[in-house]
Enzyme design. Structure first.
Site, PDB file in Angstrom:
ATOM      1  N   LYS A  82      16.254  49.738  -1.319  1.00  0.00           N
ATOM      2  CA  LYS A  82      17.311  48.839  -0.664  1.00  0.00           C
ATOM      3  C   LYS A  82      16.562  50.813   0.118  1.00  0.00           C
ATOM      4  CE  LYS A  82      19.444  46.212   1.659  1.00  0.00           C
ATOM      5  NZ  LYS A  82      18.962  45.085   2.012  1.00  0.00           N
ATOM      6  N   GLY A 182      31.256  34.551   9.753  1.00  0.00           N
ATOM      7  CA  GLY A 182      29.617  35.699  10.373  1.00  0.00           C
ATOM      8  C   GLY A 182      28.526  34.689  11.240  1.00  0.00           C
ATOM      9  N   GLY A 184      25.981  35.777  12.764  1.00  0.00           N
ATOM     10  CA  GLY A 184      24.468  36.705  13.046  1.00  0.00           C
ATOM     11  C   GLY A 184      23.876  35.763  12.638  1.00  0.00           C
ATOM     12  N   LYS A 185      22.619  36.550  12.752  1.00  0.00           N
ATOM     13  CA  LYS A 185      21.630  36.192  11.763  1.00  0.00           C
ATOM     14  C   LYS A 185      21.347  35.039  10.623  1.00  0.00           C
ATOM     15  CE  LYS A 185      19.363  40.842  12.325  1.00  0.00           C
ATOM     16  NZ  LYS A 185      18.201  41.717  11.150  1.00  0.00           N
ATOM     17  N   VAL A 186      22.148  35.311  10.173  1.00  0.00           N
ATOM     18  CA  VAL A 186      21.528  34.138   9.007  1.00  0.00           C
ATOM     19  C   VAL A 186      23.224  32.814   9.466  1.00  0.00           C
ATOM     20  CG1 VAL A 186      22.230  33.425   6.559  1.00  0.00           C
ATOM     21  CG2 VAL A 186      21.218  35.593   7.217  1.00  0.00           C
ATOM     22  N   GLY A 187      24.156  33.046   9.475  1.00  0.00           N
ATOM     23  CA  GLY A 187      25.132  32.281   9.639  1.00  0.00           C
ATOM     24  C   GLY A 187      24.759  31.201  11.136  1.00  0.00           C
TER      25      GLY A 187
END
Length: 359
Positions: A82, A182, A184-187
């Site tokens: 990472k 959330g 966002g991108k995934v939610g």
């Protein structure tokens, strides 16, 4: 927080930690490689305004270790790594900074492949790729997989289905209420899958734009003011899909859900939380198990991206989650311990093969 103990041994268990700095562009980054036992380390780049270098280091160590376990459980021939870039992406992100970062990635000669994470996006990876070959999560126009959130959400949904089967006897969320923290991108993608499956979705997000998206795209989603309200609501499943540390002592004590399955990384605020969840009768599906769809998607890019092939592999998260939950019950341990054991077994057994000399 130091990387090394006083006797000079690596306290984190990492193979390599690289600090990167380019004063002219303002780049301050740390690349953590936890393990290359299964292959090159793969993990995204998080661009975040950490309070200190110590906080950035702590995050990259935790995230890179999690990627090693995630990639192992996903059946990938990839290790765990990472990177974090310390700074506010809204203020300091630039072409020059991203390209400087790309040169540091290139300097590792393939020991680490990078991709998107919080604060970085597909166009950013296209810029980084102008300086290094070791980038995934690129745009479709450049031969990449595009938005990895698509299969991350699909994998979380599959893991949630397996948890529902384990808890209520049927692999569906139909008739269940799922709280998504959330959007966002995934939610946002996860919410779509849940609604299609017949679930009731309650959600929250600190971003006004995300809340407006929910109102216009899926008006059937019930929006609540904050996460505290969400977790104390009458929900069956809790899906943390924002930043890590979502499951802390206070949260677990008031959480009303029977299942936790979400897209966020490092959901457990500290070791021992998984035991508290178990004591309260809450089934926790390890985050790095169910949110592996994204890394499966970007890993597929390395051999020439094929969406259907990647989606089929991400769908396998359902069977892997089933296996972990069954293993946990048979061995009398938490799903988190069972998942760790399975990942460590694969890293040890397959990694051992490197000892066979090939010349």
């Amino acid at each position: 927080m130091g990387v090394f103990d006083s006797d000079g041994t690596d306290a984190s268990g990492h193979e390599q930690v690289v600090f990167c700095q380019d004063r002219l562009t303002g780049l301050k980054a740390i690349i953590g490689i936890y393990s290359t036992a299964l292959g090159p380390a793969l993990g995204g780049t998080r661009f975040y305004p950490y309070e200190s270098e110590e906080a950035a280091l702590a995050d990259v160590l935790k995230l890179s270790r999690g990627m090693a376990y995630k990639n192992a459980l996903a059946g990938l021939d990839l290790g765990g790594g990472k990177a974090v870039i310390w700074g506010d992406p809204q203020r300091v992100k630039s072409e020059a900074l991203l390209r400087a970062y790309g040169r540091f990635v290139e300097s590792l000669h393939g020991r680490y492949y990078t991709a998107c994470d919080v604060g970085t996006y597909v166009p950013d990876m296209d810029v980084v790729a102008r300086e290094t070959r070791y980038v995934t999560g690129r745009s479709v126009e450049h031969g990449g997989a595009g938005d990895s959130s698509i299969l991350t959400a699909w994998g979380v949904f599959q893991g949630m289905r397996a948890a529902a089967e384990h808890t209520w006897g049927s692999p569906t969320l139909r008739g269940r209420t799922v709280g998504v923290a959330g959007l966002g991108k995934v939610g946002k993608y996860l919410a779509g899958h849940l609604l299609e499956d017949g679930a009731t979705v309650v959600a929250t997000d600190v971003n006004p734009a995300a809340r407006e998206w929910a109102r216009t795209t899926h008006p059937q989603i019930t929006l609540v003011d904050d996460t505290q309200t969400l977790i104390s609501s009458d929900i069956d499943v809790y899906a943390p899909c924002a930043l890590g540390g979502a499951l802390d002592d206070d949260t677990v004590q008031v959480l009303r859900a029977k299942v936790v399955a979400g897209g966020a990384n490092n959901q457990l605020a500290h070791p021992g939380i998984e035991k508290t969840l178990e004591e309260r009768g809450i089934l926790y599906t390890p985050d790095y198990l169910v949110n592996a769809g994204g890394v499966i998607q970007v890993a597929d890019e390395i051999e020439g991206f094929n969406f259907e092939r990647a989606k089929l592999r991400a769908t396998g998260i359902f069977d892997t989650t089933r296996r972990i939950l069954r293993m946990a019950a048979e061995e009398g341990v938490s799903p988190a311990v069972a998942a760790d054991r399975l990942a460590e077994r694969r890293m040890a057994e397959v990694g051992r093969l490197r000892a066979i000399y090939l010349g």
